[in-house]
Design a protein around this motif. Sequence first.
Motif, PDB file in Angstrom:
ATOM      1  N   SER A  56       1.147  -1.473   0.364  1.00 41.97           N
ATOM      2  CA  SER A  56      -0.438   0.069  -0.008  1.00 41.97           C
ATOM      3  C   SER A  56       0.942   1.474  -0.342  1.00 41.97           C
ATOM      4  N   ILE A  57       0.219   2.405  -0.567  1.00 42.88           N
ATOM      5  CA  ILE A  57       1.322   4.076  -0.248  1.00 42.88           C
ATOM      6  C   ILE A  57       0.328   4.456  -0.032  1.00 42.88           C
ATOM      7  N   ASP A  58       0.594   5.471   0.657  1.00 43.44           N
ATOM      8  CA  ASP A  58      -0.933   6.269   2.210  1.00 43.44           C
ATOM      9  C   ASP A  58      -0.224   7.441   0.977  1.00 43.44           C
ATOM     10  N   PHE A  59      -0.812   8.247   0.425  1.00 43.36           N
ATOM     11  CA  PHE A  59      -1.177  10.239   0.076  1.00 43.36           C
ATOM     12  C   PHE A  59      -2.062  11.212   0.258  1.00 43.36           C
ATOM     13  N   HIS A  60      -2.330  12.266  -0.377  1.00 43.29           N
ATOM     14  CA  HIS A  60      -2.955  12.728  -0.175  1.00 43.29           C
ATOM     15  C   HIS A  60      -4.064  13.558  -1.333  1.00 43.29           C
ATOM     16  N   PHE A  61      -5.498  13.160  -1.206  1.00 44.28           N
ATOM     17  CA  PHE A  61      -5.827  13.422  -2.210  1.00 44.28           C
ATOM     18  C   PHE A  61      -7.208  13.799  -1.753  1.00 44.28           C
ATOM     19  N   PRO A  62      -8.678  14.740  -2.035  1.00 47.66           N
ATOM     20  CA  PRO A  62      -8.135  15.507  -3.574  1.00 47.66           C
ATOM     21  C   PRO A  62      -7.352  16.413  -2.722  1.00 47.66           C
ATOM     22  N   THR A  63      -7.562  17.025  -1.618  1.00 53.34           N
ATOM     23  CA  THR A  63      -6.074  18.160  -1.405  1.00 53.34           C
ATOM     24  C   THR A  63      -5.193  17.281  -0.081  1.00 53.34           C
ATOM     25  N   ALA A  82      -5.562   9.540   2.412  1.00 53.09           N
ATOM     26  CA  ALA A  82      -5.695   8.175   1.353  1.00 53.09           C
ATOM     27  C   ALA A  82      -4.769   6.897   1.448  1.00 53.09           C
ATOM     28  N   ILE A  83      -5.421   5.693   0.932  1.00 53.18           N
ATOM     29  CA  ILE A  83      -4.705   4.868   1.047  1.00 53.18           C
ATOM     30  C   ILE A  83      -4.646   4.372  -0.863  1.00 53.18           C
ATOM     31  N   MET A  84      -3.619   3.772  -1.138  1.00 57.04           N
ATOM     32  CA  MET A  84      -4.106   3.407  -2.347  1.00 57.04           C
ATOM     33  C   MET A  84      -3.540   1.358  -2.328  1.00 57.04           C
ATOM     34  N   ALA A  93      -8.356   2.311  -4.169  1.00 59.19           N
ATOM     35  CA  ALA A  93      -7.808   3.842  -2.934  1.00 59.19           C
ATOM     36  C   ALA A  93      -8.845   4.279  -1.955  1.00 59.19           C
ATOM     37  N   TYR A  94      -8.493   4.912  -1.003  1.00 64.65           N
ATOM     38  CA  TYR A  94      -9.868   4.997  -0.266  1.00 64.65           C
ATOM     39  C   TYR A  94      -9.384   6.617   0.483  1.00 64.65           C
ATOM     40  N   ARG A 121     -13.601   9.061  12.254  1.00 66.99           N
ATOM     41  CA  ARG A 121     -12.377   9.168  11.579  1.00 66.99           C
ATOM     42  C   ARG A 121     -10.660   9.269  11.833  1.00 66.99           C
ATOM     43  N   CYS A 122     -10.647   8.320  12.836  1.00 70.07           N
ATOM     44  CA  CYS A 122      -9.173   7.990  12.966  1.00 70.07           C
ATOM     45  C   CYS A 122      -8.357   7.715  11.610  1.00 70.07           C
ATOM     46  N   PRO A 123      -7.109   6.848  11.856  1.00 69.61           N
ATOM     47  CA  PRO A 123      -7.161   6.974  10.411  1.00 69.61           C
ATOM     48  C   PRO A 123      -7.037   5.336  10.108  1.00 69.61           C
ATOM     49  N   VAL A 124      -6.955   4.853   8.652  1.00 68.34           N
ATOM     50  CA  VAL A 124      -7.248   3.430   8.739  1.00 68.34           C
ATOM     51  C   VAL A 124      -6.009   2.568   8.297  1.00 68.34           C
ATOM     52  N   TYR A 125      -6.032   1.544   8.322  1.00 68.13           N
ATOM     53  CA  TYR A 125      -4.301   1.228   8.398  1.00 68.13           C
ATOM     54  C   TYR A 125      -4.532  -0.289   7.427  1.00 68.13           C
ATOM     55  N   TRP A 126      -3.641  -0.645   6.041  1.00 64.52           N
ATOM     56  CA  TRP A 126      -3.951  -1.689   5.608  1.00 64.52           C
ATOM     57  C   TRP A 126      -2.507  -2.491   6.593  1.00 64.52           C
ATOM     58  N   ILE A 127      -2.970  -3.864   6.388  1.00 64.38           N
ATOM     59  CA  ILE A 127      -2.632  -5.035   7.397  1.00 64.38           C
ATOM     60  C   ILE A 127      -1.943  -5.543   6.290  1.00 64.38           C
TER      61      ILE A 127
END
Length: 174
Positions: free
Chosen positions: A82-89, A94-96, A106-107, A115-121
Amino acid sequence: MTEWQNKISANDDNYTHNINTNNERQLDRRGFMKTMAGAAGLFAVSSLPWGAIAAKELMGLSDKEYPHHKIAELKDVSVGSSIDFHFPTEHDSAIMIRLKEDKFVAYQNACTHLRCPVYWIKEEKEMVCPCHHGKFDPTNGTPTAGPPRRPLPEIALKVKEGAIYAVRVKRYEA
């Protein structure tokens, strides 16, 4: 002063006989209610433009494309990672995830509960919110465990010229 000047006539025999009300405005219950109804109507009419702008933004959410944001090169993302990124601002994290050789999802990675962060395991192949043990299905973002009831907002991706791009946030459908 004569005696007749000190006497009050029977028609004026009340406690307010010495108050001059000629220049005062009368506001009875009916007048007060008319004033309040007029003020409420004025407030409702003045808020219509803002409501129209908000409705237009919400209704057009599925059609709104943002400037395409490059997430990563295809060769840099292995299957299952997975890769963490920022979108649309830059304030929207976000996570892909690359689920298969040719399947990317991607979500927005803010849990739909609080609204806590979600992680990919990767080992468990699950998206997890550690705050209240919420879990999401990585194939469609729907909650599978915990308190979240709504799916994660999905981000539409486009693969072109050997890179993965985020193009828009898909509209939430109930």
